[in-house]
Write a protein that holds these residues in place. Structure first.
Motif, mmCIF file in Angstrom:
data_model
loop_
_atom_site.group_PDB
_atom_site.id
_atom_site.type_symbol
_atom_site.label_atom_id
_atom_site.label_comp_id
_atom_site.label_asym_id
_atom_site.label_seq_id
_atom_site.Cartn_x
_atom_site.Cartn_y
_atom_site.Cartn_z
ATOM 1 N N SER A 193 0.818 -1.221 0.000
ATOM 2 C CA SER A 193 0.000 0.000 0.000
ATOM 3 C C SER A 193 0.855 1.276 0.000
ATOM 4 C CB SER A 193 -0.914 0.020 1.229
ATOM 5 O OG SER A 193 -0.119 -0.174 2.379
ATOM 6 N N VAL A 194 1.991 1.232 0.677
ATOM 7 C CA VAL A 194 2.802 2.460 0.760
ATOM 8 C C VAL A 194 3.420 2.762 -0.614
ATOM 9 C CG1 VAL A 194 4.640 3.672 1.984
ATOM 10 C CG2 VAL A 194 3.204 2.038 3.219
ATOM 11 N N ALA A 195 3.822 1.710 -1.322
ATOM 12 C CA ALA A 195 4.346 1.905 -2.685
ATOM 13 C C ALA A 195 3.246 2.442 -3.604
ATOM 14 C CB ALA A 195 4.901 0.592 -3.226
ATOM 15 N N GLU A 196 2.023 1.929 -3.430
ATOM 16 C CA GLU A 196 0.891 2.416 -4.245
ATOM 17 C C GLU A 196 0.623 3.890 -3.937
ATOM 18 O OE1 GLU A 196 -2.629 -0.011 -3.776
ATOM 19 O OE2 GLU A 196 -3.894 1.551 -4.662
ATOM 20 N N PHE A 197 0.644 4.234 -2.666
ATOM 21 C CA PHE A 197 0.454 5.619 -2.237
ATOM 22 C C PHE A 197 1.537 6.522 -2.856
ATOM 23 C CE2 PHE A 197 1.395 9.060 0.738
ATOM 24 C CZ PHE A 197 0.151 9.516 1.138
ATOM 25 N N ALA A 198 2.771 6.025 -2.851
ATOM 26 C CA ALA A 198 3.898 6.835 -3.343
ATOM 27 C C ALA A 198 3.715 7.233 -4.804
ATOM 28 C CB ALA A 198 5.205 6.067 -3.155
ATOM 29 N N GLN A 199 2.984 6.395 -5.553
ATOM 30 C CA GLN A 199 2.779 6.721 -6.973
ATOM 31 C C GLN A 199 1.979 8.007 -7.152
ATOM 32 O OE1 GLN A 199 1.134 3.240 -8.814
ATOM 33 N NE2 GLN A 199 3.046 2.106 -8.574
ATOM 34 N N GLY A 200 1.154 8.328 -6.165
ATOM 35 C CA GLY A 200 0.367 9.552 -6.268
ATOM 36 C C GLY A 200 1.009 10.746 -5.579
ATOM 37 N N SER A 201 2.110 10.511 -4.905
ATOM 38 C CA SER A 201 2.709 11.579 -4.091
ATOM 39 C C SER A 201 3.708 12.414 -4.890
ATOM 40 C CB SER A 201 3.422 10.954 -2.884
ATOM 41 O OG SER A 201 4.089 11.961 -2.157
ATOM 42 N N ARG A 202 3.674 13.703 -4.646
ATOM 43 C CA ARG A 202 4.645 14.597 -5.292
ATOM 44 C C ARG A 202 5.840 14.875 -4.394
ATOM 45 N NH1 ARG A 202 0.246 19.026 -6.709
ATOM 46 N NH2 ARG A 202 -0.725 17.993 -4.919
ATOM 47 N N VAL A 203 5.839 14.280 -3.186
ATOM 48 C CA VAL A 203 6.983 14.433 -2.270
ATOM 49 C C VAL A 203 7.454 13.042 -1.837
ATOM 50 C CG1 VAL A 203 6.132 16.671 -1.430
ATOM 51 C CG2 VAL A 203 5.534 14.572 -0.164
ATOM 52 N N PRO A 204 8.667 12.954 -1.279
ATOM 53 C CA PRO A 204 9.155 11.626 -0.869
ATOM 54 C C PRO A 204 8.265 10.986 0.192
ATOM 55 C CG PRO A 204 10.945 13.226 -0.877
ATOM 56 C CD PRO A 204 9.679 14.005 -1.083
ATOM 57 N N VAL A 205 8.117 9.663 0.065
ATOM 58 C CA VAL A 205 7.307 8.877 1.005
ATOM 59 C C VAL A 205 8.225 7.844 1.668
ATOM 60 C CG1 VAL A 205 5.395 7.240 1.220
ATOM 61 C CG2 VAL A 205 5.224 9.164 -0.382
ATOM 62 N N ILE A 206 8.113 7.734 2.986
ATOM 63 C CA ILE A 206 8.902 6.745 3.726
ATOM 64 C C ILE A 206 7.950 5.685 4.287
ATOM 65 C CG2 ILE A 206 10.518 6.345 5.623
ATOM 66 C CD1 ILE A 206 11.537 9.150 5.341
ATOM 67 N N ASN A 207 8.294 4.440 4.024
ATOM 68 C CA ASN A 207 7.462 3.314 4.464
ATOM 69 C C ASN A 207 7.671 3.070 5.971
ATOM 70 O OD1 ASN A 207 6.127 0.912 4.845
ATOM 71 N ND2 ASN A 207 7.213 -0.214 3.231
ATOM 72 N N GLY A 208 6.623 3.278 6.741
ATOM 73 C CA GLY A 208 6.668 3.010 8.190
ATOM 74 C C GLY A 208 6.086 1.655 8.531
ATOM 75 N N GLY A 209 5.946 0.782 7.515
ATOM 76 C CA GLY A 209 5.389 -0.559 7.725
ATOM 77 C C GLY A 209 4.162 -0.749 6.864
ATOM 78 N N ASP A 210 4.222 -1.724 5.928
ATOM 79 C CA ASP A 210 3.044 -2.025 5.093
ATOM 80 C C ASP A 210 2.656 -3.481 5.299
ATOM 81 O OD1 ASP A 210 5.473 -2.676 3.652
ATOM 82 O OD2 ASP A 210 4.306 -2.854 1.806
ATOM 83 N N GLY A 211 1.654 -3.677 6.128
ATOM 84 C CA GLY A 211 1.175 -5.026 6.423
ATOM 85 C C GLY A 211 2.303 -5.931 6.871
ATOM 86 N N ALA A 212 2.267 -7.165 6.391
ATOM 87 C CA ALA A 212 3.305 -8.134 6.774
ATOM 88 C C ALA A 212 4.508 -8.051 5.843
ATOM 89 C CB ALA A 212 2.728 -9.542 6.746
ATOM 90 N N ASN A 213 4.531 -7.036 4.993
ATOM 91 C CA ASN A 213 5.559 -6.969 3.955
ATOM 92 C C ASN A 213 6.901 -6.473 4.478
ATOM 93 O OD1 ASN A 213 6.609 -7.075 1.319
ATOM 94 N ND2 ASN A 213 6.077 -4.929 0.972
ATOM 95 N N GLU A 214 7.019 -5.164 4.720
ATOM 96 C CA GLU A 214 8.326 -4.577 5.019
ATOM 97 C C GLU A 214 8.232 -3.510 6.096
ATOM 98 O OE1 GLU A 214 11.708 -3.723 3.165
ATOM 99 O OE2 GLU A 214 11.240 -4.528 1.186
ATOM 100 N N HIS A 215 9.342 -3.258 6.735
ATOM 101 C CA HIS A 215 9.472 -2.167 7.707
ATOM 102 C C HIS A 215 10.921 -1.671 7.589
ATOM 103 C CE1 HIS A 215 8.843 0.344 11.067
ATOM 104 N NE2 HIS A 215 8.272 -0.497 11.919
ATOM 105 N N PRO A 216 11.211 -0.977 6.477
ATOM 106 C CA PRO A 216 12.624 -0.692 6.188
ATOM 107 C C PRO A 216 13.336 0.179 7.229
ATOM 108 C CG PRO A 216 11.165 0.417 4.603
ATOM 109 C CD PRO A 216 10.320 -0.526 5.388
ATOM 110 N N THR A 217 12.629 1.145 7.816
ATOM 111 C CA THR A 217 13.346 2.006 8.781
ATOM 112 C C THR A 217 13.637 1.243 10.071
ATOM 113 O OG1 THR A 217 11.320 3.013 9.715
ATOM 114 C CG2 THR A 217 12.316 4.101 7.795
ATOM 115 N N GLN A 218 12.759 0.280 10.428
ATOM 116 C CA GLN A 218 13.039 -0.568 11.596
ATOM 117 C C GLN A 218 14.270 -1.427 11.312
ATOM 118 O OE1 GLN A 218 11.213 -0.880 14.674
ATOM 119 N NE2 GLN A 218 12.921 -2.169 15.322
ATOM 120 N N ALA A 219 14.351 -1.960 10.096
ATOM 121 C CA ALA A 219 15.499 -2.808 9.761
ATOM 122 C C ALA A 219 16.797 -2.003 9.824
ATOM 123 C CB ALA A 219 15.321 -3.415 8.372
#
Ligand code: CP
Length: 329
Positions: free
Chosen positions: A114-140
């Motif tokens: 969902s965060v990647a899908e959201f980013a497609q509509g965003s005109r500013v940088p988007v940081i993934n804070g956790g998308d379901g069971a997929n990823e949590h890159p800043t935690q990693a």
């Protein structure tokens, strides 16, 4: 300008070792600001849209704190029901609108991708804070930063590390992202301990195997005596079909001082992304470990502010201002 400037941070797959080292170097320079020993206003006038459509304490507040510490302001949306997403608005439209109000957006959402899908509509940088069971890159990233710091005291690096990951490896997104980052290093030994139904997803296993690392998979806590890191996780009950199903696994792998003494060496670092489920039926990380000097869970949460400050500074292209102008002020 760095490779980060103006770009989204959606997945750990965007990082190589050089990029990780850059983030960690900038995170280290953030320490005096995070400790309030120095002040900076490099993000004066900038606005963070902090959108959390799933519960969070650490990630949401540390994103906000990190942005404030750099001099910026934070606008929060918490919970799906308080957003027009509850009226059927698309992620694209929401992103398009909110990116007109913000310089950068941090977002958590219960659906994978969902965060990647959201980013497609965003005109500013988007940081993934956790998308379901997929990823949590800043935690990693903050976990890896913590691992590096903890092992430094023993004169060790990340290469050659033995990490035991325990619990819900299927739905625990932090172990997915951390495993992928560790694949970039050399000679890692992964010991994965979980019930068979909650095993690490095949794609992550494949990434570990393709990178040539040593892999031990077990349904029991064994073979961990020489582990450098014990990474415990919570049963992600919110991802199960029913509470009853989640209850079958809660309390399966309890870590307390006596289990730790039996299965780990006295210097094994104990980590957990938190929250830990402290209810009696789960209690995967007992309070009797709170005084154990190897318990790094609150060092992880402190490091989260440093790493998120670094990611904001790099993404918004102000990191060089901090390291040349602000340093030593
Ligand atoms: N580790 C973590 O993501 O914690 P929160 O759910 O509190 O943000």
């Amino acid at each position: 300008m760095s490779q980060f400037t103006g770009n989204h941070i959606l997945s750990v797959d965007q990082f190589d070792r050089a990029a990780i080292e850059k983030v960690f170097a900038v995170a280290t320079t953030m320490q005096p600001y995070a400790r309030r020993q120095k002040r900076t206003t490099v993000l004066d006038g900038a606005i963070l849209g902090n959108l959390f459509f799933e519960p969070s304490t650490r990630t949401r507040v540390s994103f906000g704190t990190a942005f404030n510490l750099l001099g910026g302001e934070v606008r929060e949306t918490t919970g799906m029901s308080s957003s027009a997403l509850a009226k059927g608005e698309s992620l694209y439209d929401t992103a398009r609108v909110l990116s007109g109000y913000s310089d950068i957006i941090a977002m958590r959402h219960p659906a994978a991708g969902s965060v990647a899908e959201f980013a497609q509509g965003s005109r500013v940088p988007v940081i993934n804070g956790g998308d379901g069971a997929n990823e949590h890159p800043t935690q990693a990233l903050l976990d890896l930063f913590t691992i590096e710091r903890e092992l430094q005291y023993e004169g060790k690096g990340i290469d050659g590390l033995h990490i035991a990951m325990i619990g819900d490896l299927r739905y625990g997104r932090t172990v997915h992202s951390l495993s992928r980052l560790l694949c970039l290093y050399k000679n890692i030994h992964f010991t994965l301990v979980s019930p068979p139904e909650l095993a690490m997803p095949p794609a992550v296993i494949e990434a570990i195997e393709n990178a040539g690392h040593r892999l031990t998979i077990s349904t029991r806590l064994e073979g961990t005596l020489d582990a450098d890191i014990c990474y415990q996780t919570r049963i992600q009950e919110e991802r199960f079909e029913s509470q009853e199903e989640a209850n079958r696994y809660r309390g399966k792998f309890r870590l307390n001082q006596s289990v730790y003494t039996k299965h780990f060496q006295s210097k094994t670092v104990i980590m957990h992304p938190l929250p830990r489920d402290s209810r009696a039926e789960a209690n995967e990380l007992d309070n009797d470990l709170n005084q154990n000097p190897n318990l790094a869970i609150f060092r992880q949460t402190d490091n989260g502010v440093l790493v998120r400050m670094a990611l904001f500074a790099l993404t918004l292209g102000v990191d060089h201002l901090l390291t040349s102008y602000e340093r030593g002020v």
